[in-house]
Design an enzyme around this catalytic site. Structure first.
Site, PDB file in Angstrom:
ATOM      1  N   VAL A   1     -17.572   7.211  -1.777  1.00 52.51           N
ATOM      2  CA  VAL A   1     -17.825   5.641  -2.134  1.00 52.51           C
ATOM      3  C   VAL A   1     -16.772   5.743  -3.833  1.00 52.51           C
ATOM      4  CG1 VAL A   1     -19.373   4.112  -3.328  1.00 52.51           C
ATOM      5  CG2 VAL A   1     -20.122   5.648  -1.413  1.00 52.51           C
TER       6      VAL A   1
ATOM      7  N   HIS B   1     -24.213  12.543  -8.907  1.00 51.06           N
ATOM      8  CA  HIS B   1     -25.558  12.822  -8.280  1.00 51.06           C
ATOM      9  C   HIS B   1     -26.345  13.566  -9.085  1.00 51.06           C
ATOM     10  CE1 HIS B   1     -23.678  12.232  -3.987  1.00 51.06           C
ATOM     11  NE2 HIS B   1     -22.459  12.241  -4.830  1.00 51.06           N
TER      12      HIS B   1
ATOM     13  N   ASP C   1     -30.507   7.935  -3.829  1.00 48.44           N
ATOM     14  CA  ASP C   1     -29.682   8.101  -2.760  1.00 48.44           C
ATOM     15  C   ASP C   1     -30.183   7.565  -1.472  1.00 48.44           C
ATOM     16  OD1 ASP C   1     -26.635   9.766  -2.459  1.00 48.44           O
ATOM     17  OD2 ASP C   1     -27.737   9.278  -0.536  1.00 48.44           O
TER      18      ASP C   1
ATOM     19  N   HIS D   1     -19.621   8.228  -9.634  1.00 50.57           N
ATOM     20  CA  HIS D   1     -21.182   8.237  -9.779  1.00 50.57           C
ATOM     21  C   HIS D   1     -21.522   9.702  -9.921  1.00 50.57           C
ATOM     22  CE1 HIS D   1     -19.509   8.198  -5.674  1.00 50.57           C
ATOM     23  NE2 HIS D   1     -20.437   9.078  -5.458  1.00 50.57           N
TER      24      HIS D   1
ATOM     25  N   ASN E   1     -18.183  14.241  -7.136  1.00 44.04           N
ATOM     26  CA  ASN E   1     -17.214  14.441  -6.130  1.00 44.04           C
ATOM     27  C   ASN E   1     -15.896  13.463  -6.505  1.00 44.04           C
ATOM     28  OD1 ASN E   1     -19.164  16.258  -4.741  1.00 44.04           O
ATOM     29  ND2 ASN E   1     -19.946  14.471  -3.718  1.00 44.04           N
TER      30      ASN E   1
HETATM   31  P1  AMP Z   1     -19.747  10.727  -2.612  1.00 38.42           P
HETATM   32  O1  AMP Z   1     -19.991  11.347  -1.422  1.00 38.42           O
HETATM   33  O2  AMP Z   1     -20.116  11.722  -3.679  1.00 38.42           O
HETATM   34  O3  AMP Z   1     -18.947   9.567  -2.874  1.00 38.42           O
HETATM   35  O4  AMP Z   1     -21.328   9.952  -2.591  1.00 38.42           O
HETATM   36  C1  AMP Z   1     -21.684   8.614  -2.264  1.00 38.42           C
HETATM   37  C2  AMP Z   1     -23.288   8.800  -2.087  1.00 38.42           C
HETATM   38  O5  AMP Z   1     -23.734   7.408  -1.817  1.00 38.42           O
HETATM   39  C3  AMP Z   1     -23.922   9.223  -0.896  1.00 38.42           C
HETATM   40  O6  AMP Z   1     -24.511  10.368  -1.276  1.00 38.42           O
HETATM   41  C4  AMP Z   1     -24.314   8.481   0.184  1.00 38.42           C
HETATM   42  O7  AMP Z   1     -25.477   8.943   0.666  1.00 38.42           O
HETATM   43  C5  AMP Z   1     -24.701   7.314  -1.016  1.00 38.42           C
HETATM   44  N1  AMP Z   1     -24.968   6.220  -0.664  1.00 38.42           N
HETATM   45  C6  AMP Z   1     -23.924   5.336   0.227  1.00 38.42           C
HETATM   46  N2  AMP Z   1     -24.586   4.144   0.366  1.00 38.42           N
HETATM   47  C7  AMP Z   1     -25.622   3.802  -0.611  1.00 38.42           C
HETATM   48  C8  AMP Z   1     -26.696   2.994  -0.720  1.00 38.42           C
HETATM   49  N3  AMP Z   1     -26.503   1.522  -0.043  1.00 38.42           N
HETATM   50  N4  AMP Z   1     -27.465   3.229  -1.580  1.00 38.42           N
HETATM   51  C9  AMP Z   1     -28.001   4.311  -2.001  1.00 38.42           C
HETATM   52  N5  AMP Z   1     -27.029   5.235  -1.696  1.00 38.42           N
HETATM   53  C10 AMP Z   1     -25.928   5.087  -1.134  1.00 38.42           C
END
Ligand code: AMP
Length: 114
Positions: free
Chosen positions: A96, A102, A30, A100, A87
Site C-alpha cells: 500500500v 505495522h 490490519d 504505515h 516495508n
Molecule cells: P504493506 O505490505 O507493508 O504495504 O502493508 C499493507 C497492509 O495493509 C497489509 O498488511 C494489508 O493487510 C493491510 N490492509 C490492506 N487493506 C486494508 C484495509 N482496508 N484495512 C486494513 N488493513 C488493510
C-alpha cells in the site's frame, strides 16, 4: 489526486477498526492480521513511503514512532514485546503506497524476517 486507501479509512469512506487517532496519525487493525495483535499506524499526510519522506516531515515521523509505542502499550504489548515494521518498496514487501508502520505482537517472532 485521488485518495489513498488509508486516506479513505481516515475519512471514514472505508470501514476499519480504529484504535487510536489524533490530528496527525490514525491507527487501525490490519484487515489480514499476521499475529494476534496487528495494527497499522499511518500519518494522515499521504507520504508514499519512508524513502520519500522530506526533511520537513521529521516531526511527523517522530510523532508516528512515539505514538506507535504508545498504541502498542495500550494494546497490552509492553511486557511481552512487539515488532514495529515499515516495508519500503518492492523488496521491502510494500503493498500500500501510503506510509504505515505495522505494530505486530501477541506471539513470538523469528529473525531474520522472510
Ligand atoms: P504493506 O505490505 O507493508 O504495504 O502493508 C499493507 C497492509 O495493509 C497489509 O498488511 C494489508 O493487510 C493491510 N490492509 C490492506 N487493506 C486494508 C484495509 N482496508 N484495512 C486494513 N488493513 C488493510
Amino acid at each position: 489526486m485521488s485518495k489513498t486507501l488509508f486516506e479513505k479509512i481516515a475519512a471514514r469512506e472505508l470501514p476499519a477498526q480504529i484504535v487510536y487517532e489524533d490530528d496527525r496519525v490514525i491507527a487501525f487493525r490490519d484487515i489480514k492480521p499476521v499475529a494476534p495483535v496487528h495494527v497499522l499506524i499511518v500519518p494522515k499526510k499521504p507520504i508514499p513511503r519512508i524513502s520519500e519522506a522530506a526533511p520537513q516531515d521529521e516531526a511527523l515521523l517522530s510523532h508516528l514512532l512515539s505514538k506507535a509505542a504508545e498504541v502498542a502499550g495500550t494494546l497490552g504489548l509492553n511486557n511481552s514485546g512487539y515488532r514495529l515494521v515499515i516495508n519500503n518498496g518492492p523488496d521491502g514487501g510494500e503493498t500500500v503506497p501510503h506510509l504505515h508502520c505495522h505494530i505486530i505482537g501477541g506471539r513470538h517472532m523469528g529473525w531474520p524476517p522472510g
